[in-house]
Design a protein around this motif. Structure first.
Motif, PDB file in Angstrom:
ATOM      1  N   PHE A 127      -1.216   4.993  -0.749  1.00  0.00           N
ATOM      2  CA  PHE A 127      -2.089   4.128   0.050  1.00  0.00           C
ATOM      3  C   PHE A 127      -1.443   2.762   0.241  1.00  0.00           C
ATOM      4  O   PHE A 127      -0.647   2.313  -0.569  1.00  0.00           O
ATOM      5  N   SER A 128      -1.804   2.088   1.332  1.00  0.00           N
ATOM      6  CA  SER A 128      -1.347   0.727   1.582  1.00  0.00           C
ATOM      7  C   SER A 128      -2.569  -0.161   1.807  1.00  0.00           C
ATOM      8  O   SER A 128      -3.656   0.322   2.127  1.00  0.00           O
ATOM      9  N   LEU A 129      -2.361  -1.433   1.652  1.00  0.00           N
ATOM     10  CA  LEU A 129      -3.455  -2.385   1.767  1.00  0.00           C
ATOM     11  C   LEU A 129      -3.947  -2.480   3.204  1.00  0.00           C
ATOM     12  O   LEU A 129      -3.162  -2.671   4.129  1.00  0.00           O
ATOM     13  N   GLU A 130      -5.252  -2.342   3.365  1.00  0.00           N
ATOM     14  CA  GLU A 130      -5.876  -2.543   4.674  1.00  0.00           C
ATOM     15  C   GLU A 130      -6.487  -3.934   4.738  1.00  0.00           C
ATOM     16  O   GLU A 130      -6.272  -4.676   5.680  1.00  0.00           O
ATOM     17  N   SER A 131      -7.251  -4.290   3.698  1.00  0.00           N
ATOM     18  CA  SER A 131      -7.846  -5.622   3.624  1.00  0.00           C
ATOM     19  C   SER A 131      -8.157  -5.954   2.167  1.00  0.00           C
ATOM     20  O   SER A 131      -8.292  -5.065   1.330  1.00  0.00           O
ATOM     21  N   MET A 132      -8.285  -7.262   1.900  1.00  0.00           N
ATOM     22  CA  MET A 132      -8.563  -7.707   0.547  1.00  0.00           C
ATOM     23  C   MET A 132      -9.374  -8.998   0.598  1.00  0.00           C
ATOM     24  O   MET A 132      -9.075  -9.895   1.379  1.00  0.00           O
ATOM     25  N   SER A 133     -10.419  -9.043  -0.225  1.00  0.00           N
ATOM     26  CA  SER A 133     -11.221 -10.256  -0.379  1.00  0.00           C
ATOM     27  C   SER A 133     -11.505 -10.411  -1.869  1.00  0.00           C
ATOM     28  O   SER A 133     -11.064  -9.601  -2.674  1.00  0.00           O
ATOM     29  N   ASN A 134     -12.270 -11.431  -2.211  1.00  0.00           N
ATOM     30  CA  ASN A 134     -12.616 -11.643  -3.617  1.00  0.00           C
ATOM     31  C   ASN A 134     -13.488 -10.532  -4.175  1.00  0.00           C
ATOM     32  O   ASN A 134     -13.520 -10.295  -5.372  1.00  0.00           O
ATOM     33  N   SER A 135     -14.202  -9.813  -3.310  1.00  0.00           N
ATOM     34  CA  SER A 135     -15.129  -8.788  -3.790  1.00  0.00           C
ATOM     35  C   SER A 135     -14.746  -7.360  -3.407  1.00  0.00           C
ATOM     36  O   SER A 135     -15.371  -6.409  -3.852  1.00  0.00           O
ATOM     37  N   LYS A 136     -13.702  -7.188  -2.581  1.00  0.00           N
ATOM     38  CA  LYS A 136     -13.408  -5.852  -2.083  1.00  0.00           C
ATOM     39  C   LYS A 136     -11.932  -5.694  -1.723  1.00  0.00           C
ATOM     40  O   LYS A 136     -11.320  -6.603  -1.174  1.00  0.00           O
ATOM     41  N   ILE A 137     -11.409  -4.516  -2.023  1.00  0.00           N
ATOM     42  CA  ILE A 137     -10.066  -4.128  -1.579  1.00  0.00           C
ATOM     43  C   ILE A 137     -10.206  -2.809  -0.841  1.00  0.00           C
ATOM     44  O   ILE A 137     -10.804  -1.863  -1.359  1.00  0.00           O
ATOM     45  N   SER A 138      -9.687  -2.738   0.372  1.00  0.00           N
ATOM     46  CA  SER A 138      -9.695  -1.497   1.144  1.00  0.00           C
ATOM     47  C   SER A 138      -8.260  -1.014   1.295  1.00  0.00           C
ATOM     48  O   SER A 138      -7.374  -1.779   1.681  1.00  0.00           O
ATOM     49  N   LEU A 139      -8.071   0.264   0.990  1.00  0.00           N
ATOM     50  CA  LEU A 139      -6.754   0.879   1.107  1.00  0.00           C
ATOM     51  C   LEU A 139      -6.806   1.978   2.155  1.00  0.00           C
ATOM     52  O   LEU A 139      -7.802   2.678   2.281  1.00  0.00           O
ATOM     53  N   LYS A 140      -5.721   2.122   2.905  1.00  0.00           N
ATOM     54  CA  LYS A 140      -5.639   3.193   3.904  1.00  0.00           C
ATOM     55  C   LYS A 140      -4.442   4.084   3.577  1.00  0.00           C
ATOM     56  O   LYS A 140      -3.515   3.673   2.866  1.00  0.00           O
ATOM     57  N   ARG A 141      -4.486   5.296   4.079  1.00  0.00           N
ATOM     58  CA  ARG A 141      -3.404   6.242   3.838  1.00  0.00           C
ATOM     59  C   ARG A 141      -2.072   5.650   4.307  1.00  0.00           C
ATOM     60  O   ARG A 141      -1.975   5.072   5.384  1.00  0.00           O
ATOM     61  N   ASN A 142      -1.060   5.799   3.475  1.00  0.00           N
ATOM     62  CA  ASN A 142       0.288   5.346   3.809  1.00  0.00           C
ATOM     63  C   ASN A 142       0.964   6.459   4.619  1.00  0.00           C
ATOM     64  O   ASN A 142       1.276   7.515   4.081  1.00  0.00           O
ATOM     65  N   PRO A 143       1.182   6.257   5.914  1.00  0.00           N
ATOM     66  CA  PRO A 143       1.751   7.321   6.747  1.00  0.00           C
ATOM     67  C   PRO A 143       3.201   7.658   6.376  1.00  0.00           C
ATOM     68  O   PRO A 143       3.711   8.702   6.770  1.00  0.00           O
ATOM     69  N   LYS A 144       3.837   6.803   5.603  1.00  0.00           N
ATOM     70  CA  LYS A 144       5.228   7.048   5.212  1.00  0.00           C
ATOM     71  C   LYS A 144       5.350   7.604   3.788  1.00  0.00           C
ATOM     72  O   LYS A 144       6.452   7.738   3.277  1.00  0.00           O
ATOM     73  N   TYR A 145       4.209   7.929   3.188  1.00  0.00           N
ATOM     74  CA  TYR A 145       4.252   8.477   1.835  1.00  0.00           C
ATOM     75  C   TYR A 145       4.939   9.834   1.849  1.00  0.00           C
ATOM     76  O   TYR A 145       4.674  10.675   2.704  1.00  0.00           O
ATOM     77  N   TRP A 146       5.797  10.080   0.905  1.00  0.00           N
ATOM     78  CA  TRP A 146       6.712  11.222   0.906  1.00  0.00           C
ATOM     79  C   TRP A 146       6.191  12.487   0.238  1.00  0.00           C
ATOM     80  O   TRP A 146       6.668  13.579   0.529  1.00  0.00           O
ATOM     81  N   ARG A 147       5.237  12.398  -0.661  1.00  0.00           N
ATOM     82  CA  ARG A 147       4.846  13.560  -1.462  1.00  0.00           C
ATOM     83  C   ARG A 147       3.991  14.552  -0.670  1.00  0.00           C
ATOM     84  O   ARG A 147       3.178  14.175   0.151  1.00  0.00           O
ATOM     85  N   LYS A 148       4.202  15.842  -0.982  1.00  0.00           N
ATOM     86  CA  LYS A 148       3.424  16.920  -0.376  1.00  0.00           C
ATOM     87  C   LYS A 148       2.858  17.797  -1.483  1.00  0.00           C
ATOM     88  O   LYS A 148       3.394  17.842  -2.587  1.00  0.00           O
TER      89      LYS A 148
END
Length: 146
Positions: A112-133
């Motif tokens: 996952f990669s960072l989508e957004s971050m605040s003092n109360s929340k972190i949102s992560l999105k799928r990393n399209p370049k992640y290598w594992r299958k």
């Protein structure tokens, strides 16, 4: 970082551990390592807020993917210490760019990669370049967002 990719190397891990053994003002984790790794106390005492040339004596890069850590004395819990979130691997180039604000600019190689971050929340999105299958060849992760 910023759409650039490269693999994590033993040099990245050494840089991160050497950095953790400095007396930088914002370094709050040196206590985890300075009395455990050979040469870490000397590095801490004489770092003057930066990594000394050569880094910590007891942390050596053997090759691109192998790091050797020599402890001052045997310690059964050392592997657990290395899992502390404050000891995450930080590439040298990211630290040079962000300095003491590195915590606001996460860099990683995971699913996952960072989508957004605040003092109360972190949102992560799928990393399209992640290598594992998975065992069937399906690209991981299956989740699109966390």
């Amino acid at each position: 970082f910023k759409n650039k990719t490269r693999e994590v190397t033993a040099s990245d891990v050494k840089f991160s551990l050497d950095l953790a053994c400095t007396n930088l003002k914002n370094n709050e984790i040196a206590y985890l390592l300075v009395d455990r790794i050979e040469g870490a106390k000397d590095h801490f005492d004489n770092s003057n807020g930066k990594i000394r040339k050569g880094g910590v004596k007891g942390i050596k890069v053997i090759n691109k993917h192998t790091l050797q850590i020599t402890l001052s004395e045997p310690y059964v819990g050392f592997e657990k210490i290395l899992t502390h979130n404050g000891l995450s691997v930080t590439p040298k180039e990211a630290y040079k760019k962000y300095g003491k604000n590195i915590g606001k600019h996460p860099v990683g190689t995971g699913p996952f990669s960072l989508e957004s971050m605040s003092n109360s929340k972190i949102s992560l999105k799928r990393n399209p370049k992640y290598w594992r299958k998975d065992e069937f060849g399906n690209r991981l992760p299956f989740l699109s967002k966390v």
